[in-house]
Design an enzyme around this catalytic site. Structure first.
Site, PDB file in Angstrom:
ATOM      1  N   GLN A   1       0.616  -1.098  -0.004  1.00  0.00           N
ATOM      2  CA  GLN A   1       0.052  -0.137   0.022  1.00  0.00           C
ATOM      3  C   GLN A   1       0.985   1.375  -0.077  1.00  0.00           C
ATOM      4  O   GLN A   1       0.556   2.423  -0.550  1.00  0.00           O
ATOM      5  CB  GLN A   1      -1.030   0.110   1.316  1.00  0.00           C
TER       6      GLN A   1
ATOM      7  N   HIS B   1       1.592   3.160  -3.424  1.00  0.00           N
ATOM      8  CA  HIS B   1       0.774   3.952  -4.167  1.00  0.00           C
ATOM      9  C   HIS B   1       1.252   5.460  -4.043  1.00  0.00           C
ATOM     10  O   HIS B   1       1.025   6.104  -4.939  1.00  0.00           O
ATOM     11  CB  HIS B   1      -0.613   3.924  -3.520  1.00  0.00           C
TER      12      HIS B   1
ATOM     13  N   GLU C   1      -8.817   2.278   5.963  1.00  0.00           N
ATOM     14  CA  GLU C   1      -9.427   1.756   4.698  1.00  0.00           C
ATOM     15  C   GLU C   1      -9.285   0.328   4.472  1.00  0.00           C
ATOM     16  O   GLU C   1     -10.295  -0.211   4.005  1.00  0.00           O
ATOM     17  CB  GLU C   1      -8.646   2.618   3.524  1.00  0.00           C
ATOM     18  N   HIS C   2      -8.004  -0.243   4.601  1.00  0.00           N
ATOM     19  CA  HIS C   2      -8.016  -1.682   4.647  1.00  0.00           C
ATOM     20  C   HIS C   2      -7.372  -2.175   5.828  1.00  0.00           C
ATOM     21  O   HIS C   2      -6.522  -1.506   6.445  1.00  0.00           O
ATOM     22  CB  HIS C   2      -6.684  -1.933   3.533  1.00  0.00           C
TER      23      HIS C   2
ATOM     24  N   ASP D   1      -7.690  -5.285  -3.999  1.00  0.00           N
ATOM     25  CA  ASP D   1      -7.158  -4.563  -4.905  1.00  0.00           C
ATOM     26  C   ASP D   1      -7.846  -4.894  -6.305  1.00  0.00           C
ATOM     27  O   ASP D   1      -8.265  -4.294  -7.344  1.00  0.00           O
ATOM     28  CB  ASP D   1      -6.008  -4.245  -4.936  1.00  0.00           C
TER      29      ASP D   1
ATOM     30  N   HIS E   1     -52.981  20.085   8.635  1.00  0.00           N
ATOM     31  CA  HIS E   1     -52.376  18.599   8.398  1.00  0.00           C
ATOM     32  C   HIS E   1     -53.490  17.584   8.623  1.00  0.00           C
ATOM     33  O   HIS E   1     -53.876  16.744   8.092  1.00  0.00           O
ATOM     34  CB  HIS E   1     -51.214  18.240   9.201  1.00  0.00           C
TER      35      HIS E   1
END
Length: 435
Positions: free
Chosen positions: A263, A266, A332-333, A366, A425
């Protein structure tokens, strides 16, 4: 390499943990003003603004913003057969997993003649963003398009930045996968300008506004999403990727090191975090991490990420504290590599996607797991879910009451409307019984 955060002998409160978790030094707020100016340019000048922005930010001026249909077909014809086979396998897996995310319609009968129907209605039109930058992401085309198709979205537009290496065209693999999925409305545009174009439309390109924008991107894409959120729906403000691994002494140190590197590859701002209750295991991971960082292709990028303030090795007293830290981080992961997986998994509340056991690395998700890799970053998994078929659906309740059922609840409506000083109403109900 990884800095150490030692929490042993302490029991921080949830608020204290939130202050302790490592984060990348990114500020979406600081990008709001420039992103807003970029969006305004597109709203005022349309396609010409997008061309100017491509030249300014991507270093190339596309021949056209709308990708011609023959260019999409040619890209698909030229696609490496092995890549096509891999993409088709991923499409099949993601399609099957996405189908499971469609909620079933439910009918609730509250009384004879009193029925509430719960249905899930897809949005009509979406804009899907596939980033460029340091890598090419055909997998992100799949992860965006397939759930939208499964949800029943009828109109899909896709954008990806023009590439200087390809004479201003989008990356041919991106074009090929779009064609493979039957998406023929594709635009060579990127960044905040693309998000603004989706939200407001570009009349001179025939680009109609969308009802939802999804897909990852840089800080300016995240800022643009925040700015258009009142005009169109968004999935999340995706930023730099992150991984958090909970591991004990039973885990394989080399596996964990490899996953942290995967990761960090990236982006320099990517976060790689290990949380463990074993100092000996932590030392073993450090050794393997150093070796893997030195050997990997993007070594300089990875090293910057793992040595940054957003990455850390966290020592805890036990796996209960590890889970508490993970919940504060909102990964995230999230990987769980411990002897008793189920006990730790039961304590996890906040995560974009969870990868369990030594043979479920994040890179599986992924590409080929069937799960979606468009996930909340920067701790937003504490309140946002990942992209799914449900992202493109809106729950709607359909109310069906007959006269007898309405008469039964009329006194309830009259009482509450009087209490709220909204007598009309109640009168809208009693009018039906006065004839």
């Amino acid at each position: 390499m990884l800095r150490t955060l030692d929490l042993r002998g302490s029991r921080p409160s949830p608020a204290e943990l939130l202050a302790l978790v490592p984060r990348a030094e990114t500020d979406v707020t600081a990008a709001l003003a420039p992103a807003g100016r970029i969006i305004d340019e597109v709203r005022e000048h349309g396609g010409s603004a997008l061309l100017d922005q491509a030249e300014r930010f991507d270093g190339v001026r596309p021949a056209a913003i709308r990708v011609p249909a023959d260019e999409l077909r040619a890209a698909l014809e030229a696609l490496d057969p092995a890549v096509r086979e891999a993409v088709e396998s991923t499409i099949a897996r993601v399609r099957a997993a996405s189908a499971a995310q469609i909620p079933a319609p439910v009918t609730t009968v509250l009384a004879p003649g009193a029925v509430i129907e719960q249905r899930w209605q897809p949005v009509e039109r979406v804009g899907l963003y596939v980033p460029g930058g340091k890598a090419v992401y055909p997998s992100s085309v799949v992860m965006n398009v397939v759930p939208a198709q499964v949800a029943g979205v009828r109109s899909i537009a896709l954008a990806s930045p023009p590439q200087a290496d390809h004479d201003g065209r989008i990356h041919p693999t991106i074009a090929a996968v779009a064609a493979l999925l039957g998406v023929d409305e594709v635009y060579a545009m990127g960044g905040a300008g693309a998000i603004g174009a989706f939200a407001y439309g570009v009349p001179d390109l025939g680009l109609l506004p969308v009802q939802r924008v999804t897909g990852p991107g840089n800080v300016f894409v995240a800022a643009a999403k925040r700015l258009v959120a009142g005009v169109t729906g968004i999935d999340a403000e995706a930023g730099p990727t992150d991984i958090l691994v909970i591991a004990d002494a039973s885990a394989d140190a080399d596996f964990v090191a490899a996953d942290l590197v995967s990761q960090a590859e990236h982006d320099e701002l990517a976060a790689s975090v290990l949380v463990t209750d074993s100092a000996e295991f932590a030392d073993a991971v450090r050794v393997r991490l150093e070796a893997r960082v030195a050997a990997t292709k993007h070594s300089a990028r990875v090293r910057t990420a793992v040595e940054g303030p957003q990455s850390a090795l966290v020592l805890v007293d036990d796996l209960e504290q590890a889970a508490a830290f993970a919940n504060a981080f909102g990964a995230e992961h999230l990987e769980i590599q411990v002897a008793d997986v189920d006990a730790t998994l039961a304590r996890i509340e906040n995560a974009g996607a969870i990868f369990v056991g030594p043979h479920s690395p994040v890179s599986l998700g992924d590409y080929a797991a069937g799960s979606n890799h468009v996930l909340p970053t920067g701790g937003t998994a504490r309140h946002v879910s990942g992209l799914s078929a449900a992202t493109f659906l809106r729950p709607q309740q359909v109310v069906r009451y007959d006269e007898a059922a309405l008469r039964e609840v009329a006194p309830v409506i009259a009482t509450l409307s009087t209490e709220e000083d909204l007598p009309a109403h109640g009168e809208a109900v009693t009018a039906r019984f006065e004839r």
